[in-house]
Design a protein around this motif. Structure first.
Motif, short mmCIF file in Angstrom:
data_model
loop_
_atom_site.label_atom_id
_atom_site.label_comp_id
_atom_site.label_asym_id
_atom_site.label_seq_id
_atom_site.Cartn_x
_atom_site.Cartn_y
_atom_site.Cartn_z
N GLY A 196 -26.75 41.91 -12.19
CA GLY A 196 -25.43 41.62 -11.65
C GLY A 196 -24.29 42.24 -12.43
N ARG B 159 -17.39 43.09 -14.43
CA ARG B 159 -17.78 43.02 -13.02
C ARG B 159 -16.90 43.88 -12.13
N ALA C 80 -21.20 36.69 -4.82
CA ALA C 80 -20.99 36.66 -6.27
C ALA C 80 -19.51 36.57 -6.60
N GLU D 53 -18.23 32.94 -5.79
CA GLU D 53 -18.63 31.98 -6.83
C GLU D 53 -17.80 32.17 -8.10
#
Length: 190
Positions: A28, A100, A140, A143
């Motif tokens: 991820g 991210r 993702a 969340e």
């Protein structure tokens, strides 16, 4: 025979590349907070008769907990005080989580409010969570954003591109608009 060996070599390379891609996708994250260095937990910008400050109380915070960030706006002009006009707040705390690549907007109620600043007495506001998402966003991201909205930050490296957005008005109705910016960063670690 050379074509067959070339084809076999190409197949092996593609297979290895696919395995590496699957491993990165499963984790991820393409990088970790450890790969980043915090540059500034405090920043100050002066524009006209105003000083804008943006501060993170710490360089690192524990994962899953709140972060302690605040912004200040100080009037340093010649008058005893000044009225500023702004949305729900004069302070915005948009940020990006770099490991991210997630952007966290800072939505704001937009009534027109007036606040009186007294000379040399900073107006201070603490950050209390931010972000927004739609059902079309990646699971993702949704969340992650839910956690940040509750000021429960996941592990990562964060850059806050904060600003104060307001205007002043003279008795004759002349407006001067301000959008004073500063940038800080911090890490959240396990």
């Amino acid at each position: 025979m050379k074509v067959r060996n070339g084809f076999s070599l190409l197949s092996v390379i593609l297979l290895l590349a696919a395995c590496g891609t699957a491993e990165n996708a499963a984790s991820g994250d393409s990088s970790s907070a450890d790969e980043f260095t915090v540059k500034a937990t405090e920043a100050e910008t002066t524009e006209g008769d105003f000083i804008y400050r943006l501060v993170s109380e710490k360089e690192e915070y524990p994962s899953g907990g709140p972060v302690e960030i605040y912004a200040e706006l100080e009037y340093i002009g010649e008058e005893a005080g000044i009225d500023i006009f702004h949305a729900g707040s004069a302070f915005f705390f948009p940020m990006e989580e770099k490991t991210r690549g997630f952007q966290l907007d800072y939505p704001m109620n937009e009534p027109l409010l007036m606040t009186t600043l007294t000379k040399d007495e900073p107006l201070r506001e603490k950050y209390s969570g931010s972000g927004g998402y739609s059902e079309q966003d990646d699971a993702a991201y949704i969340e992650f954003t839910k956690q940040v909205m509750n000021n429960q930050f996941p592990e990562g490296y964060y850059v806050v591109n904060g600003f104060a957005d307001f205007y002043t008005e003279t008795p004759t109705g002349d407006k001067t608009e301000y959008q004073i910016r500063a940038e800080i960063d911090f890490k959240v670690v396990d």
